[in-house]
Write an enzyme that holds these catalytic residues in place. Sequence first.
Site, short mmCIF file in Angstrom:
data_model
loop_
_atom_site.label_atom_id
_atom_site.label_comp_id
_atom_site.label_asym_id
_atom_site.label_seq_id
_atom_site.Cartn_x
_atom_site.Cartn_y
_atom_site.Cartn_z
N ARG A 21 0.82 -1.22 0.00
CA ARG A 21 0.00 0.00 0.00
C ARG A 21 0.85 1.26 0.00
O ARG A 21 0.54 2.24 -0.69
CB ARG A 21 -0.95 -0.01 1.20
CG ARG A 21 -2.02 -1.10 1.09
CD ARG A 21 -3.07 -0.96 2.15
NE ARG A 21 -4.15 -1.92 1.95
CZ ARG A 21 -5.28 -1.92 2.64
NH1 ARG A 21 -5.46 -1.01 3.59
NH2 ARG A 21 -6.20 -2.82 2.42
N ASP A 130 -15.36 9.62 8.80
CA ASP A 130 -14.38 8.61 8.45
C ASP A 130 -13.00 9.19 8.69
O ASP A 130 -12.82 10.42 8.75
CB ASP A 130 -14.54 8.17 6.99
CG ASP A 130 -13.97 6.78 6.73
OD1 ASP A 130 -14.74 5.81 6.75
OD2 ASP A 130 -12.75 6.67 6.57
#
Length: 260
Positions: A21, A130
């Site tokens: 990632r 979030d």
Amino acid sequence: MIYSDYGIKMPPSKKTLLECRLQKRLNALNLYSFKEYCDFVFSPEGQRTELIQMIDVVTTNKTDFFRESIHFDFLSNHCFPAMTIGRDAGRPLRIWSAGCSSGEEPYTIAMVASEFAETRPFNFSIFGTDLSTEILKKAALAIYSEERTSVIPLVLKRKYFLRGKDDKNKTYKIVPELRQKLSLQRLNFMDHTYNVPYNFDIIFCRNVLIYFDKETQEKVINRLCDKLNKGGIFFLGHSESITDMNVPLQQIKPTIFRRI
């Protein structure tokens, strides 16, 4: 740092996942090693410009419309009937989608609430939070592929989505009336207090706590419950539990709880 500041478990078994990632960020910054990247992230400039980018690629954002549909049935059949009786039109029912990802969950809630309001009019608002800024931008944009919207009943899709003009790359956008019901804010569950604008009648926190250890889960649930009205309803994900936790919740059904 990822664990201590953001609560996300990072055991050695996740090393390869993390490397894959973060490689996206190394490529974007023309860096050649993780040491160079770490040096940059912890520099004053990196703290200002790169830290949020790093967290965006580290976080997992898996969601769907009408995911765990039993929860939305419970909203229609139990929550909304009970919570809207005698409710002043000027006092909206407030719902928090904590860990709203790209918006599928809060927009599903908005569709279900709008359908119920056709039989018993009431005002409602939805608050979505979030950790990822990039995913919040997607929620605000509210554009979804044909594949993402395939699970939505056709009658709701026709009513609450606008079809894009590109026939080759079919997309659908949530209608303005529903988008206006949702406000969005970045929030880190590791904050000691949650800076949210008001208390809520219903909180969804589903499939988020699985990334935390049990001690962190308990802290997060208690902080969320501080913002949930007495008698309010709390939804967890299907693989999450409050067993052996000291939290002010009473189970109604599996993964559905009442604030006590």
